[in-house]
Every structure is written in structure tokens, then in C-alpha cells.
Design a protein around this motif. Structure first.
Motif, PDB file in Angstrom:
ATOM      1  N   GLU A   1      26.156   1.674  42.640  1.00  0.00           N
ATOM      2  CA  GLU A   1      26.290   3.684  42.237  1.00  0.00           C
ATOM      3  C   GLU A   1      25.480   3.443  41.480  1.00  0.00           C
ATOM      4  O   GLU A   1      24.703   3.572  40.682  1.00  0.00           O
ATOM      5  N   GLU A   2      25.808   2.231  40.618  1.00  0.00           N
ATOM      6  CA  GLU A   2      25.257   1.760  39.352  1.00  0.00           C
ATOM      7  C   GLU A   2      23.529   0.928  40.159  1.00  0.00           C
ATOM      8  O   GLU A   2      22.682   0.500  38.819  1.00  0.00           O
TER       9      GLU A   2
ATOM     10  N   LEU B   1      32.233  -0.157  33.674  1.00  0.00           N
ATOM     11  CA  LEU B   1      31.010   0.248  32.873  1.00  0.00           C
ATOM     12  C   LEU B   1      30.505  -0.366  32.019  1.00  0.00           C
ATOM     13  O   LEU B   1      30.070  -0.054  31.324  1.00  0.00           O
TER      14      LEU B   1
ATOM     15  N   LEU C   1      29.020  -2.518  31.831  1.00  0.00           N
ATOM     16  CA  LEU C   1      27.308  -2.302  32.106  1.00  0.00           C
ATOM     17  C   LEU C   1      26.380  -1.861  30.965  1.00  0.00           C
ATOM     18  O   LEU C   1      25.887  -2.073  30.817  1.00  0.00           O
TER      19      LEU C   1
ATOM     20  N   TYR D   1      27.732   0.476  28.965  1.00  0.00           N
ATOM     21  CA  TYR D   1      28.494   1.801  29.145  1.00  0.00           C
ATOM     22  C   TYR D   1      29.634   2.161  27.392  1.00  0.00           C
ATOM     23  O   TYR D   1      30.589   0.554  27.857  1.00  0.00           O
TER      24      TYR D   1
ATOM     25  N   ARG E   1      30.396   9.304  34.874  1.00  0.00           N
ATOM     26  CA  ARG E   1      29.592   8.169  35.522  1.00  0.00           C
ATOM     27  C   ARG E   1      30.829   7.699  36.427  1.00  0.00           C
ATOM     28  O   ARG E   1      30.766   7.527  37.346  1.00  0.00           O
TER      29      ARG E   1
END
Length: 157
Positions: free
Chosen positions: A32-33, A125, A128, A130, A144
Motif C-alpha cells: 500500500e505504501e 508507518l 517510513l 510518518y 493512512r
């Protein structure tokens, strides 16, 4: 995309289907990312006592929390980036308190798997980049998270 996930259950409380489902969810989150580079991360399931010690040591907060992430490849401003073509990106470590996940699942009225999934995606997340330090970033991150959980089938009840 190849995401390698090492999962460790220090509590010995989780069965294989739950651990496998967390792994599938994180691979789904990576898709999804749009993570295309080979990457690695670890997830460790711990007790409240263990996560309290980590929280105290690394965040100077002497209390149990639900999830902590340690990003391994945070780039510092002004730092030169070193890139190796065949080396996987080491995303970092996600530490999840099984006890907190159980408590919060009950408090929020949803399944233990939904809460464990929420915490895993939240930690992922963070790895990553976030964050939720201000209202705008928090809205982006939590939107998200919900999108990833919903598309995986772990909707809020």
C-alpha cells in the motif's frame, strides 16, 4: 517488492496464526505504501514490563506504552546518504506490548487482532517517516493507518 520480517514473541502468548496475520498485514502495508526496494524489519512482542524499560531507557518515560519503533535508517539533515544497489533497506524494529494490545482491544471494543494490527501498522508507518507531532501530520498518519487496516479487512467494529 521483497519485505523480510523477523517476528519474535518474547511473551510466548501468541499463536502462529496471529503472528502470521501480522506478517501478512505488514507486507500488505508495504504494498500500500509502494515500497519497491528490498527491505527488512523486525517485530518483537513483549510484556508491559519489557516495553516500560525500553520506554524509560530510550524515551525517558518510565511507563508501559503500546508500541515503540526504532528506525534504523533515519537520515539526519546534512548527512550524506550511502546507497548500495544490492543491500536491503533496514527499516528498523517495532516493539509491541501484547498486554497493552489486549487492554486496549477491550477498552476500544474491538478484536485483539485489530488492535495488534493497528499497533503494527502504526509502528511500520513510523519506520517510513510518518509522525504525529502536529495536527496535520497526525491526520495524515492516522488516515493512512485506517486505510491500510480497512483494505486488509481489519475495520473498526
Amino acid at each position: 517488492m521483497m519485505l523480510t520480517i523477523d517476528l519474535y514473541d518474547e511473551t510466548e502468548q501468541l499463536d502462529e496464526p496471529i503472528i502470521s496475520n501480522v506478517e501478512k498485514l505488514l507486507k500488505h502495508a508495504a504494498e500500500e505504501e509502494a515500497i519497491t526496494q528490498e527491505s527488512e524489519l523486525s517485530v518483537t512482542f513483549v510484556t508491559n514490563d519489557r516495553i516500560r524499560k525500553l520506554n524509560s531507557e530510550y524515551r525517558e518515560m518510565d511507563r508501559a506504552t503500546d508500541v515503540i519503533s526504532f528506525a534504523l535508517e533515519d537520515k539526519v539533515e546534512g548527512e550524506m546518504e550511502i546507497v548500495y544497489d544490492d543491500t536491503p533497506v533496514l527499516l528498523g524494529d517495532i516493539i509491541i506490548s501484547v498486554e497493552k494490545a489486549r487492554e486496549q482491544a477491550e477498552d476500544y471494543g474491538h478484536s485483539f487482532m485489530r488492535e495488534l494490527g493497528f499497533l503494527a501498522v502504526h509502528g511500520f508507518l513510523h519506520l517510513l517517516g510518518y509522525d504525529h507531532m502536529n495536527d496535520e501530520d497526525e491526520k495524515e498518519m492516522f488516515t493512512r493507518q485506517e486505510s491500510i487496516l480497512d483494505s486488509f479487512g481489519l475495520k473498526r467494529s
